[in-house]
Design a protein around this motif. Structure first.
Motif, PDB file in Angstrom:
ATOM      1  N   ASP B 190     -12.351  74.532  23.478  1.00 31.51           N
ATOM      2  CA  ASP B 190     -12.181  74.527  22.019  1.00 31.51           C
ATOM      3  C   ASP B 190     -11.996  75.929  21.454  1.00 31.51           C
ATOM      4  O   ASP B 190     -11.682  76.079  20.274  1.00 31.51           O
ATOM      5  CB  ASP B 190     -13.299  73.757  21.311  1.00 31.51           C
ATOM      6  N   ALA B 191     -12.156  76.954  22.288  1.00 27.57           N
ATOM      7  CA  ALA B 191     -11.919  78.333  21.847  1.00 27.57           C
ATOM      8  C   ALA B 191     -10.602  78.894  22.376  1.00 27.57           C
ATOM      9  O   ALA B 191     -10.273  80.051  22.137  1.00 27.57           O
ATOM     10  CB  ALA B 191     -13.070  79.229  22.283  1.00 27.57           C
ATOM     11  N   VAL B 192      -9.854  78.070  23.110  1.00 27.76           N
ATOM     12  CA  VAL B 192      -8.573  78.529  23.656  1.00 27.76           C
ATOM     13  C   VAL B 192      -7.508  78.424  22.553  1.00 27.76           C
ATOM     14  O   VAL B 192      -7.524  77.495  21.747  1.00 27.76           O
ATOM     15  CB  VAL B 192      -8.188  77.679  24.891  1.00 27.76           C
ATOM     16  N   VAL B 193      -6.586  79.362  22.538  1.00 29.77           N
ATOM     17  CA  VAL B 193      -5.494  79.346  21.565  1.00 29.77           C
ATOM     18  C   VAL B 193      -4.585  78.140  21.836  1.00 29.77           C
ATOM     19  O   VAL B 193      -4.311  77.806  22.993  1.00 29.77           O
ATOM     20  CB  VAL B 193      -4.717  80.680  21.634  1.00 29.77           C
ATOM     21  N   ALA B 194      -4.153  77.500  20.749  1.00 28.19           N
ATOM     22  CA  ALA B 194      -3.471  76.209  20.806  1.00 28.19           C
ATOM     23  C   ALA B 194      -2.404  76.103  21.897  1.00 28.19           C
ATOM     24  O   ALA B 194      -2.396  75.156  22.684  1.00 28.19           O
ATOM     25  CB  ALA B 194      -2.859  75.901  19.438  1.00 28.19           C
ATOM     26  N   ASP B 195      -1.508  77.066  21.967  1.00 25.54           N
ATOM     27  CA  ASP B 195      -0.384  76.986  22.893  1.00 25.54           C
ATOM     28  C   ASP B 195      -0.806  76.960  24.359  1.00 25.54           C
ATOM     29  O   ASP B 195      -0.012  76.569  25.217  1.00 25.54           O
ATOM     30  CB  ASP B 195       0.527  78.208  22.707  1.00 25.54           C
ATOM     31  N   PHE B 196      -2.012  77.413  24.644  1.00 25.88           N
ATOM     32  CA  PHE B 196      -2.451  77.561  26.035  1.00 25.88           C
ATOM     33  C   PHE B 196      -3.498  76.530  26.439  1.00 25.88           C
ATOM     34  O   PHE B 196      -4.039  76.592  27.546  1.00 25.88           O
ATOM     35  CB  PHE B 196      -2.967  78.988  26.267  1.00 25.88           C
ATOM     36  N   MET B 197      -3.803  75.580  25.549  1.00 29.48           N
ATOM     37  CA  MET B 197      -4.848  74.588  25.852  1.00 29.48           C
ATOM     38  C   MET B 197      -4.537  73.811  27.123  1.00 29.48           C
ATOM     39  O   MET B 197      -5.347  73.765  28.054  1.00 29.48           O
ATOM     40  CB  MET B 197      -4.991  73.601  24.688  1.00 29.48           C
TER      41      MET B 197
END
Lengths: 333, 333
Positions: B190-197
């Motif tokens: 949930d702390a990963v940047v959207a594009d890299f989830m």
């Protein structure tokens, strides 16, 4: 914030799609662009005069905008030579890449020394809330695609322009770097931290007049495994009242995923609508937007007619035909 | 990396669910916990001895772990008094909150002065790739829930423990702070940047032996509008071969969303499985995991039998009954 007019940097774009940022700025704010600058091997062309840095400077350009995206968003060594020269010749730089201008020590140093600005429009500048799902006033429209890069932003910009031309209340709400570079505001959704994605979309599309439409820029696709989570956050954070299905009919496989086939428009409708109704039970699919750029006029018209008959929804290419029928469909809701 | 044993900080948790981090550590690594410390008004209890800082220190505790989550993850002024005292008494601090320990100037200063460590397990420490969707070897199981906090992590941990007890190849793959605090590795999704989830989930669950199972920790819910994008990234990045449906039958509404009803298990199945098959056409729903903590034994058994008959899938509460039947269902795939 970003000084105009722009010189659009196309770099060594491997194909036309890689330059979609530049193309979008050129199509929606042509008055803001004096020309394009391309490196050897560049396969893109947005139809502006090719200029050197000196020629663009003489033509009045103030900012060099990086209008090309690499997979992963990296600033290459070859690009850097041009970017450093641009700073030295008195340009600001603006970029929506993941790889930030400010994080490159050489660019930061030259910008500091020359007094030029580095604009990283991808960096979120707001502390977004976690989405609360509370029903908002006003109405919202979202384009969802069978794939990435099929014309969702164009669709939203065209519908917004059409509504404004009719004197109706409307805003385009950018969620990506191109839209932000075009309108000067918005959210860089793909750079938002996962937990706050849907909340950032709520923040972007606040309560509004009941007869006002927000046209939310779509991102990714529910069927694109790299980015589907971003699309989902748009669907649930955006609470759309209306969905537009977007498609590019000549794509051989999902963009960047050679073993993945594109879904049908029926599959997109049947997947996206139930998900949208979780956040807004009244949501409807109101129309279809087809990117027919790779087709002849005859092919395009035949394809649009076939889809319209098959799907029972107004089907247009907003770039060829304008978005009038899609706006009519919103009005009929 | 984080020194054990722990003292679990429950703060002023408004309910038992708010202390699920502490409960998870206590249930899966009881040997790592000497006790719990609670503030006035705390409504949670994980069943460990209540201790003062001095008592815990005397019992050998080395790290105070923040085992409670606030909405938005903020470190309150009231908490800080305890955290500062803990540092002064020689504890390290470990936390999975969004609000980082290291970003609080007073905590950072006291940690510096006392030589104690601040562990923020929520912060991604890897540059994750963008998901490439390439089919991986080995097999993966993911629990998807009707809501957040319905027992998905427990299900994965219990299935992993059961497989290891049978001598089978298995790993639990944490995607949240509790799992990371329990196992010492994983991704704070949930702390990963959207594009890299989705890419981070691929990174977490690499190619493996064909008879090896990764049990990927689920997050959020496709039906929870605040977090559904995170769930989607798990489904597409994880390429699960098997889905477990997770549910808590006494929930009156979606967690934190008072106007949203929970979906049925049928709706969850019919939503999640087609989405999972985009990334892995062979995916199957193999079983159902029910969190019956709020039910009596009789109620629980009757409910589990009813669901099993209705859905035609092995249905268990892994906390009451173990995960044997769910592991049997994987073996039968």
């Amino acid at each position: 914030m970003i000084q105009t007019p722009y010189l659009l940097f196309l770099g060594d774009a491997p194909d036309q799609l890689a330059a979609k940022v530049a193309q979008g700025i050129r199509d929606w704010r042509p008055g803001n662009c004096v020309g394009q600058i391309r490196m050897e091997g560049c396969k893109a062309d947005v139809g502006l005069p090719d200029m050197t840095l000196a020629e663009a400077k003489a033509a009045g350009a103030k900012t060099l905008v990086i209008g090309v995206a690499n997979r992963g968003g990296v600033i290459s060594a070859a690009w850097k030579k041009v970017l450093v020269m641009a700073l030295e010749e008195g340009f600001d730089l603006a970029s929506g890449l993941h790889n930030l201008l400010r994080d490159e020590p050489d660019l930061a140093a030259v910008a500091e020394a020359t007094g030029q600005a580095l604009h990283d429009v991808r960096v979120p500048e707001v502390e977004f809330p976690i989405a609360n799902g509370v029903k908002r006033s006003g109405r919202r429209c979202l384009a969802v695609g069978t794939d990435c890069s099929v014309g969702k932003m164009y669709t939203g910009l065209a519908m917004d322009a059409e509504m404004k031309a009719r004197g109706l209340k409307s805003n385009f709400r950018p969620t990506g770097q191109t839209g932000i570079l075009i309108t000067g505001n918005g959210i860089p959704l793909d750079a938002v931290v996962a937990d706050f994605m849907a909340g950032s979309v709520e923040w972007l599309t606040l309560d509004n007049d009941e007869d006002h439409w927000d046209h939310i820029e779509g991102q990714g696709s529910l069927f694109h495994v790299s980015y589907s989570g971003v699309t989902m956050a748009l669907i649930h954070g955006g609470q759309p009242d209306a969905l537009i299905l977007s498609h590019e009919p000549t794509r051989a496989h999902m963009r960047g995923l050679p073993t993945y086939d594109l879904p049908s428009l029926e599959a997109l409708r049947d997947t996206a609508l139930p998900l949208a109704r979780i956040a807004n039970p009244a949501c409807e699919v109101v129309g279809i937007s087809i990117n027919t750029a790779a087709m002849s006029e005859d092919e395009a018209m035949a394809y649009l007619a076939e889809v319209e008959k098959r799907m029972g929804l107004p089907t247009v290419d907003p770039f060829r035909q304008g978005a009038g029928r899609l706006v009519d469909a919103l009005a009929a809701l």
